[in-house]
Structure formats: C-alpha cells, structure tokens
Design an enzyme around this catalytic site. Structure first.
Site, PDB file in Angstrom:
ATOM      1  N   LEU A 116       4.011  -8.677  11.642  1.00 46.24           N
ATOM      2  CA  LEU A 116       4.996  -9.158  10.652  1.00 46.24           C
ATOM      3  C   LEU A 116       5.686 -10.428  11.151  1.00 46.24           C
ATOM      4  O   LEU A 116       6.235 -11.188  10.363  1.00 46.24           O
ATOM      5  CB  LEU A 116       6.077  -8.099  10.408  1.00 46.24           C
ATOM      6  N   GLU A 141      14.743  -5.057   2.831  1.00 50.29           N
ATOM      7  CA  GLU A 141      15.281  -6.423   2.765  1.00 50.29           C
ATOM      8  C   GLU A 141      15.007  -7.187   4.050  1.00 50.29           C
ATOM      9  O   GLU A 141      14.729  -8.376   4.027  1.00 50.29           O
ATOM     10  CB  GLU A 141      16.790  -6.395   2.471  1.00 50.29           C
ATOM     11  N   CYS A 184      18.980 -21.505 -19.737  1.00 48.75           N
ATOM     12  CA  CYS A 184      18.565 -22.266 -18.545  1.00 48.75           C
ATOM     13  C   CYS A 184      18.810 -23.763 -18.753  1.00 48.75           C
ATOM     14  O   CYS A 184      18.152 -24.413 -19.569  1.00 48.75           O
ATOM     15  CB  CYS A 184      17.087 -22.005 -18.251  1.00 48.75           C
ATOM     16  N   TRP A 223      10.016   0.816  -1.784  1.00 51.45           N
ATOM     17  CA  TRP A 223      11.457   0.865  -1.478  1.00 51.45           C
ATOM     18  C   TRP A 223      12.309   1.032  -2.733  1.00 51.45           C
ATOM     19  O   TRP A 223      13.518   1.128  -2.654  1.00 51.45           O
ATOM     20  CB  TRP A 223      11.890  -0.378  -0.697  1.00 51.45           C
ATOM     21  N   CYS A 254       9.939 -17.436 -12.386  1.00 49.10           N
ATOM     22  CA  CYS A 254      10.493 -18.739 -11.980  1.00 49.10           C
ATOM     23  C   CYS A 254       9.950 -19.086 -10.594  1.00 49.10           C
ATOM     24  O   CYS A 254      10.686 -19.215  -9.624  1.00 49.10           O
ATOM     25  CB  CYS A 254      12.024 -18.684 -11.990  1.00 49.10           C
ATOM     26  N   THR A 286       8.519 -12.862   4.395  1.00 50.25           N
ATOM     27  CA  THR A 286       7.238 -12.150   4.306  1.00 50.25           C
ATOM     28  C   THR A 286       6.984 -11.735   2.859  1.00 50.25           C
ATOM     29  O   THR A 286       7.908 -11.344   2.139  1.00 50.25           O
ATOM     30  CB  THR A 286       7.266 -10.893   5.210  1.00 50.25           C
TER      31      THR A 286
END
Ligand code: SF4
Length: 368
Positions: free
Chosen positions: A89, A46, A217, A33, A201, A52
């Site tokens: 899915l 999206e 951070c 994509w 992260c 998923t």
C-alpha cells in the site's frame, strides 16, 4: 467561516443537498467499509484511501479487518504484522501511526474512538479531514470534510479562481464544505460529495451532462471549468538516483536487516541497500562489501549483478542495481530484531518494501 448566505443562496443549498441525496441513493457503491458505521472501520478505510485507489484498498481493508476486527486487536498486534498486512500500500507511516493511535485509543479512551474532531486530531496520523470523516460518517455529527475528490468538486462548484492547494484556497474550500452541510443526515451527505467527486466530477473529464449538481455549479454555468487551477500539484521528477542492493547468500539463507526509525521504510525488513555515488563497477562492488559489513557485521564477496529495477520515490527516479554475494565470514551485529538470516519461506512472511518484495520473488528464479 462563510456566513449562511455568503456564497450559495439558501435555495441553491437546498437544491444541492436534495439532488446530491437522490443521486447518492441510486449510485452509492457497495464498499466493505460502508457495511456499518463502526468508527474503527471508518477510520481505517479513510487512512487506507489516502493516496490509494478504492479498488486497491478493498482487498487490503478486508484482510486487515479480518485479522484485526477491533481497535483492541490492532493495538495488541506486533508492528511487524501490521506492516506485513500493509505491504504494497506504500506510505508506511500511515500504518505505523494507525498502530500507535490504536494503542492510545485503548490506553486513554477505554477502547472507544473519541467523538469530537479536536480529540481525534490529538491522535497520531489523524488530521482535520480524517477526524471530520470519522465524526460525520460514524456519528452523523456536523463536521465538514475536504479531501482530494471534494477539493476538486468544490473548486468547480464555486468556480474558485485562486490556487486550491494554497492556504487561502484551502481556507475558502473548508468554509464552503461547512456552509453546504445539512443539519441532519451528515454521513450520507459527506459520503455523497466524495462519491460524486470520484465518479462524476473526475479530474480530467467531468461528466457534467450526468451531474446532479449542474444547476448549482458555477464552473459549469460560467464555462470556466477548464481554466480553473489544478487541485493537485503534479509531482515533478527532478533527480536521478543510483542505489545498490546486495543479496547475501549463506547456504540458502539470505541476509536481511530491519530499517531503522530514521529510514524511509522504518520497521520493514530489507536487503542491505545504499546510494551509489559512482558508476564504476569495481568501486560499487567494493562498496557492496563495505556497506554489508557496516550495516550487518557480515563479510561478503560479490558474485554478480542479477537484476535492475527502475522505480520512482517522491521526486527521484531511482535505478536499483541488485548484486548477489556470498558470505565469507563475520557475524551478525545486533539481535534478531535488527539483522537476520532467512529462508525464502521466511522472506514471504516478513514485511518488505515493494522493491524488496520484487527482489525476493526473483530469488526463486535464480540458477542454483
Ligand atoms: Fe463537476 Fe461538472 Fe458537476 Fe460541476 S457540473 S460539479 S464541474 S461534474
């Protein structure tokens, strides 16, 4: 909205954007994509990526866009075919909403995806996050995003001590997502945030040593990452449920019914199935007969139990007992869109739930 200097200083924001940009230019994954910024493809990816994993979505995305390369082709499709391509899915409401929204894009927007968050959010199944992703990634317009990866990343970046899943936490994080947005090159910035959340992260063991945002951070600098509240609520399985499925055979063809709009797998095909309130085998067999009759009009006789499947749906741990039965009379109620006799080959072509597909596959192994 947080003012320009309310959380990060201007220097911190500049450093954050620059470091993130450099990191993304080296580490961005090649994903189907990302080949172009077609809003239809951004939207589809999206929606598929909600709940998923990326690796699972790849193959689905390729198959879906090969069959429906444009929003027009998706809008024209039969819902059954859309659900078949979505099979496995899960969260089938996503597919039904996608299909409904495609029809609206074609019908009311001349086949062009709206370019504003507000207009996009009027379409079925599109919330603030998906709208922000489409607007920022496809059109490079200034719109913040907040999804699972960025919720975690921003919670740690700001060392947010409240609960990020509650509305005050969400409000704060949306404001941060907006505050750190650059003025230009929004698409790579938002994608980089999600990518960093996904690859560095990570939920259990963030790789702070390799993180480009270490110097800005707050969680890392204050050593508080482990004490921050989790960014997802763990699903607790609180209830057990017994369900029976009846595979009715009539000379090599199997009885299926289409799930109704008020049912969990609306639009998908299924073997007659129902919740059991008893553990008595005799009573369950009687219920199999009466449920098959009431759901399909067919009279059947149970010939045996052939499979047990254990799985989980939302908070339920489900034990699914599968019974074989043969037709002894009755007629199908409804038309071909609600009940059907199908061969094994036809079963392979129809959209089924995950457990429905498992049962269908096991039929080939049954003794003739
Ligand atoms: Fe996440 Fe660690 Fe990077 Fe902070 S330094 S954003 S906690 S990986």
């Amino acid at each position: 909205m947080i003012s320009e200097t309310s959380f990060f200083s201007s220097q911190e924001k500049q450093r954050l954007r620059r470091s993130l940009n450099t990191w993304y230019s080296k580490h961005a994954r090649e994903l189907p994509w990302r080949e172009n910024n077609d809003p239809y493809r951004v939207w589809l990816s999206e929606v598929m990526l909600q709940q998923t994993q990326v690796e699972t979505v790849r193959a689905y995305f390729e198959r879906f866009t090969n069959r429906f390369p444009t929003v027009d082709q998706l809008a024209e499709a039969d819902e059954e075919e859309v659900l078949k391509l979505w099979e496995g899915l899960g969260y089938y409401r996503r597919a039904r909403s996608l299909h409904a929204a495609a029809k609206q894009v074609v019908g009311f927007h001349a086949s062009k995806m709206p370019e504003s968050v507000d207009e996009l959010m009027k379409l079925p199944g599109i919330g603030r996050y998906t709208a922000g992703a489409i607007v920022s990634i496809a059109h490079d317009k200034r719109a913040p995003i907040l999804e699972a990866n960025t919720i975690r990343l921003l919670t740690r970046l700001t060392a947010y001590k409240g609960d990020p899943t509650k509305s005050a936490g969400q409000k704060f994080l949306w404001a941060i997502a907006e505050e750190i947005l650059p003025q230009k090159k929004i698409a790579p910035f938002n994608q980089a945030l999600m990518e960093l959340g996904s690859l560095v992260c990570t939920p259990t063991e963030p790789n702070c040593k390799e993180c480009p945002l270490q110097s800005v951070c707050k969680g890392y600098q204050t050593g508080t990452i482990d004490s921050l509240k989790p960014t997802t609520t763990k699903l607790k399985f609180t209830d057990a449920k017994e369900v029976a499925v009846v595979v009715v055979d009539s000379r090599g063809r199997y009885l299926l019914r289409r799930c109704q709009p008020n049912e969990r797998w609306s639009g998908l095909w299924d073997f007659p199935r129902f919740s059991c309130e008893t553990e008595s085998p005799v009573v369950i067999e009687q219920e199999c007969v009466s449920k098959v009759k009431s759901l399909t009009g067919v009279e059947a006789e149970v010939t045996g139990h052939f499979k047990q499947i254990k799985h989980a749906v939302t908070r339920f741990r489900i034990t699914l007992d599968c019974y074989l039965a043969k037709r002894i009379g009755g007629r199908l109620c409804g038309d071909r869109n609600s009940t059907r006799w199908v061969t094994e080959e036809e079963l392979a072509e129809l959209p089924l739930s995950v457990t429905g597909r498992k049962i269908a596959k096991s039929l080939a192994k049954l003794p003739v």
